[in-house]
Design an enzyme around this catalytic site. Structure first.
Site, PDB file in Angstrom:
ATOM      1  N   ASP A   1      98.294  26.439 143.368  1.00  0.00           N
ATOM      2  CA  ASP A   1      97.642  26.332 144.677  1.00  0.00           C
ATOM      3  C   ASP A   1      96.317  25.571 144.595  1.00  0.00           C
ATOM      4  O   ASP A   1      96.026  24.712 145.426  1.00  0.00           O
ATOM      5  CB  ASP A   1      97.381  27.740 145.243  1.00  0.00           C
ATOM      6  CG  ASP A   1      98.632  28.593 145.248  1.00  0.00           C
ATOM      7  OD1 ASP A   1      99.734  28.025 145.181  1.00  0.00           O
ATOM      8  OD2 ASP A   1      98.509  29.830 145.302  1.00  0.00           O
TER       9      ASP A   1
ATOM     10  N   GLY B   1      97.903  35.194 154.274  1.00  0.00           N
ATOM     11  CA  GLY B   1      98.992  35.881 153.575  1.00  0.00           C
ATOM     12  C   GLY B   1     100.354  35.323 153.960  1.00  0.00           C
ATOM     13  O   GLY B   1     101.377  35.988 153.802  1.00  0.00           O
TER      14      GLY B   1
ATOM     15  N   LEU C   1     101.276  30.267 152.203  1.00  0.00           N
ATOM     16  CA  LEU C   1     100.910  28.849 152.244  1.00  0.00           C
ATOM     17  C   LEU C   1      99.549  28.633 151.589  1.00  0.00           C
ATOM     18  O   LEU C   1      98.871  27.653 151.849  1.00  0.00           O
ATOM     19  CB  LEU C   1     100.901  28.351 153.698  1.00  0.00           C
ATOM     20  CG  LEU C   1     102.245  28.508 154.412  1.00  0.00           C
ATOM     21  CD1 LEU C   1     102.121  28.207 155.903  1.00  0.00           C
ATOM     22  CD2 LEU C   1     103.299  27.591 153.783  1.00  0.00           C
ATOM     23  N   SER C   2      99.182  29.595 150.747  1.00  0.00           N
ATOM     24  CA  SER C   2      98.004  29.461 149.912  1.00  0.00           C
ATOM     25  C   SER C   2      96.698  29.556 150.698  1.00  0.00           C
ATOM     26  O   SER C   2      95.763  28.791 150.469  1.00  0.00           O
ATOM     27  CB  SER C   2      98.111  28.126 149.167  1.00  0.00           C
ATOM     28  OG  SER C   2      97.096  27.973 148.273  1.00  0.00           O
TER      29      SER C   2
ATOM     30  N   ASP D   1     104.516  28.352 137.526  1.00  0.00           N
ATOM     31  CA  ASP D   1     103.270  27.675 137.119  1.00  0.00           C
ATOM     32  C   ASP D   1     102.644  28.395 135.925  1.00  0.00           C
ATOM     33  O   ASP D   1     102.186  27.763 134.974  1.00  0.00           O
ATOM     34  CB  ASP D   1     102.289  27.483 138.288  1.00  0.00           C
ATOM     35  CG  ASP D   1     101.925  28.753 139.055  1.00  0.00           C
ATOM     36  OD1 ASP D   1     102.533  29.811 138.799  1.00  0.00           O
ATOM     37  OD2 ASP D   1     101.025  28.668 139.925  1.00  0.00           O
TER      38      ASP D   1
ATOM     39  N   GLU E   1     108.518  27.669 142.005  1.00  0.00           N
ATOM     40  CA  GLU E   1     107.880  28.957 142.325  1.00  0.00           C
ATOM     41  C   GLU E   1     108.039  29.924 141.158  1.00  0.00           C
ATOM     42  O   GLU E   1     109.085  29.982 140.521  1.00  0.00           O
ATOM     43  CB  GLU E   1     108.485  29.570 143.593  1.00  0.00           C
ATOM     44  CG  GLU E   1     108.317  28.733 144.849  1.00  0.00           C
ATOM     45  CD  GLU E   1     106.861  28.470 145.259  1.00  0.00           C
ATOM     46  OE1 GLU E   1     105.922  28.792 144.487  1.00  0.00           O
ATOM     47  OE2 GLU E   1     106.664  27.917 146.357  1.00  0.00           O
ATOM     48  N   HIS E   2     106.952  30.648 140.916  1.00  0.00           N
ATOM     49  CA  HIS E   2     106.906  31.627 139.824  1.00  0.00           C
ATOM     50  C   HIS E   2     107.121  30.970 138.469  1.00  0.00           C
ATOM     51  O   HIS E   2     107.679  31.598 137.563  1.00  0.00           O
ATOM     52  CB  HIS E   2     107.942  32.757 140.046  1.00  0.00           C
ATOM     53  CG  HIS E   2     107.491  33.739 141.086  1.00  0.00           C
ATOM     54  ND1 HIS E   2     107.067  34.994 140.784  1.00  0.00           N
ATOM     55  CD2 HIS E   2     107.373  33.619 142.426  1.00  0.00           C
ATOM     56  CE1 HIS E   2     106.723  35.632 141.891  1.00  0.00           C
ATOM     57  NE2 HIS E   2     106.896  34.806 142.904  1.00  0.00           N
TER      58      HIS E   2
END
Ligand code: GLA
Length: 446
Positions: free
Chosen positions: A214, A149, A152-153, A51, A48-49
């Site tokens: 995503d 929101g 979960l994309s 990509d 996470e954070h």
């Protein structure tokens, strides 16, 4: 024990969802849809954070996602309607839809769709098979089985379903491969191109500085498999999870606290990490580490950062301590992704056993959550409580996933503990919902 069935968000049955969407399309637009398309949401085990720093992510596609019923128009107009009760304002008309979407003229969710159309029209110049004819427009009816929101994309799943719809009803590729033939015609290479189109829409049209995790997952995942996505070039490998999922399962706990990635916080975290990259003299933080990084490598990079800051490195007015925390999160998250990548490779080749894998994955997820909380600083009270609660109730691992500041916690649980775990988590808030995070197929024609 209280019945928790109402707390589970089920993906529903694709056939009956499509039938219901088709009949609503008829009522709303007075015509038959030419096709129905689906793209999934995602859960991410780690990465996470990172990509947008060229890091590695370990996602899977969910059975939940976005359905789009679509018919072409020839007057350049997009007409969009969502069935989500919180977003629905009736049919939204966007004339001259292939132009770069103008902000504020339509509800913000529609930009995810009009942005994709704009980006796809641009891509048509390079890829003739994706070229949409002059005056292309469309009528779309949208429904989602994901919490909007919920981390979960949901937005990328909307983008990817819309991209498939436009290709399906308006491009030479869609004309050549009718119906489900299009799903098969969408090779991984073509899907990677569509992922780029959707990323461009999100970054340039919506203005969310996200990094491609995503969209690549929604378009390129595989049923039963975990993806290992190298975000330097979006090359990927897939590992079969069947053996692991016999006794263990993943579930997503939607906290009911929605996030908004277009707001300033997500961008601020990214900017702080990029300031750290600038201090280190690398374009992407991934380049600060060797190919297979160790903890020692992470420490060395942090020391280099500290030395540069002590020597008065330019931070663009940002707080050096905050930048260091973002840096630390990104580097350790990359380390964890590397460890998981190796672990799943070992599982696939039979070197690592299932129970050992589950235990190590759980530990890495917990470390990931602590880093999201303490270093990325994107967690929130309810997510931290969910993590603590499910771990006490027997989960092996739990972590906040997605952009943070709201959203969902992914949990790895022994199957026999699921009821105990969900019962405990459900007590934390009446808004909490559960989703079975079953690794599922990517975007397709329904
Ligand atoms: C959001 C973005 C992704 C990624 C995650 C955080 O989901 O869309 O690109 O940055 O947040 O890992």
């Amino acid at each position: 024990m209280r019945d928790l069935s109402a707390r589970w968000l089920t993906p529903g049955d694709p056939q009956s969802t499509s039938a219901a969407l088709t009949s609503q399309f008829r009522q709303i637009y007075g015509a038959e849809p030419s096709g129905l398309f689906f793209a999934p949401g995602r859960a991410n085990l780690n990465g996470e954070h990172i990509d947008f720093h060229g890091g590695r992510c370990l996602p899977m596609a969910l059975p939940h996602g976005t359905y789009v019923a679509a018919a072409p128009r020839f007057d350049g107009m997009l007409r969009l309607r969502t069935l989500d009760p919180e977003l629905d304002t009736g049919v939204v008309e966007i004339p001259d839809a292939a132009a770069l979407p103008a902000p504020v003229t339509a509800p913000s969710w529609t930009t995810y769709v009009s942005g994709v159309l704009w980006a796809l029209v641009q891509a048509g110049n390079e890829y003739p098979e994706l070229h949409l004819g002059e005056g292309f427009g469309a009528d779309l009816l949208i429904c989602s089985t994901l919490p909007i929101g919920g981390g979960l994309s949901s937005s990328a799943s909307l983008e990817c379903a819309a991209a498939l719809a436009f290709v399906g009803i308006g491009s030479p590729l869609g004309a050549e491969h009718a119906g489900e033939g299009l799903t098969r015609a969408l090779t991984d290479e073509r899907r990677a191109v569509l992922a780029k189109v959707c990323i461009r829409a999100e970054v340039e049209a919506v203005g969310a500085g996200t990094g491609g995790l995503d969209q690549n997952t929604a378009l390129r995942a595989e049923a039963g498999k975990l993806v290992s996505l190298d975000c330097r070039d979006f090359s990927l490998q897939r590992t079969d999870l069947t053996a692991l999922l016999e006794d263990y399962c993943f579930l997503a706990v939607d906290t009911g606290q929605p996030h908004e990635l277009v707001d300033g916080q997500f961008a601020a975290r990214r900017a702080e990490a990029e300031a750290a990259a600038a201090v280190l003299g690398v374009e992407r933080l991934r380049d600060a580490l060797p190919e297979s990084p160790s903890e020692h490598d992470v420490e060395l990079v942090l020391e280099t950062f500290d030395r540069s800051v002590a020597q008065g490195a330019e931070m663009g007015g940002r707080d050096a301590d905050a930048c260091r925390r973002r840096l630390r999160h990104a580097l350790t998250e990359m380390l964890r992704s590397g460890q998981l990548h190796l672990l799943f490779t070992a599982l696939a080749s039979g070197i690592a056993g299932v129970d050992h894998t589950a235990e190590v994955v759980g530990r890495i997820m917990n470390e990931g959550h602590a880093s999201m909380r303490d270093y990325a600083e994107v967690s929130f009270t309810l997510a931290d409580q969910v993590v603590d609660t499910v771990l006490s109730a027997g989960a092996l691992g739990a972590r906040l996933i997605g952009g943070g500041f709201g959203g969902s916690v992914l949990v790895l649980a022994p199957r026999r503990q699921v009821e105990k775990i969900t019962t405990a988590a459900a007590r934390l808030s009446p808004r909490i919902r559960f989703l079975a995070a079953i690794p599922s197929a990517p975007a397709r024609v329904v």
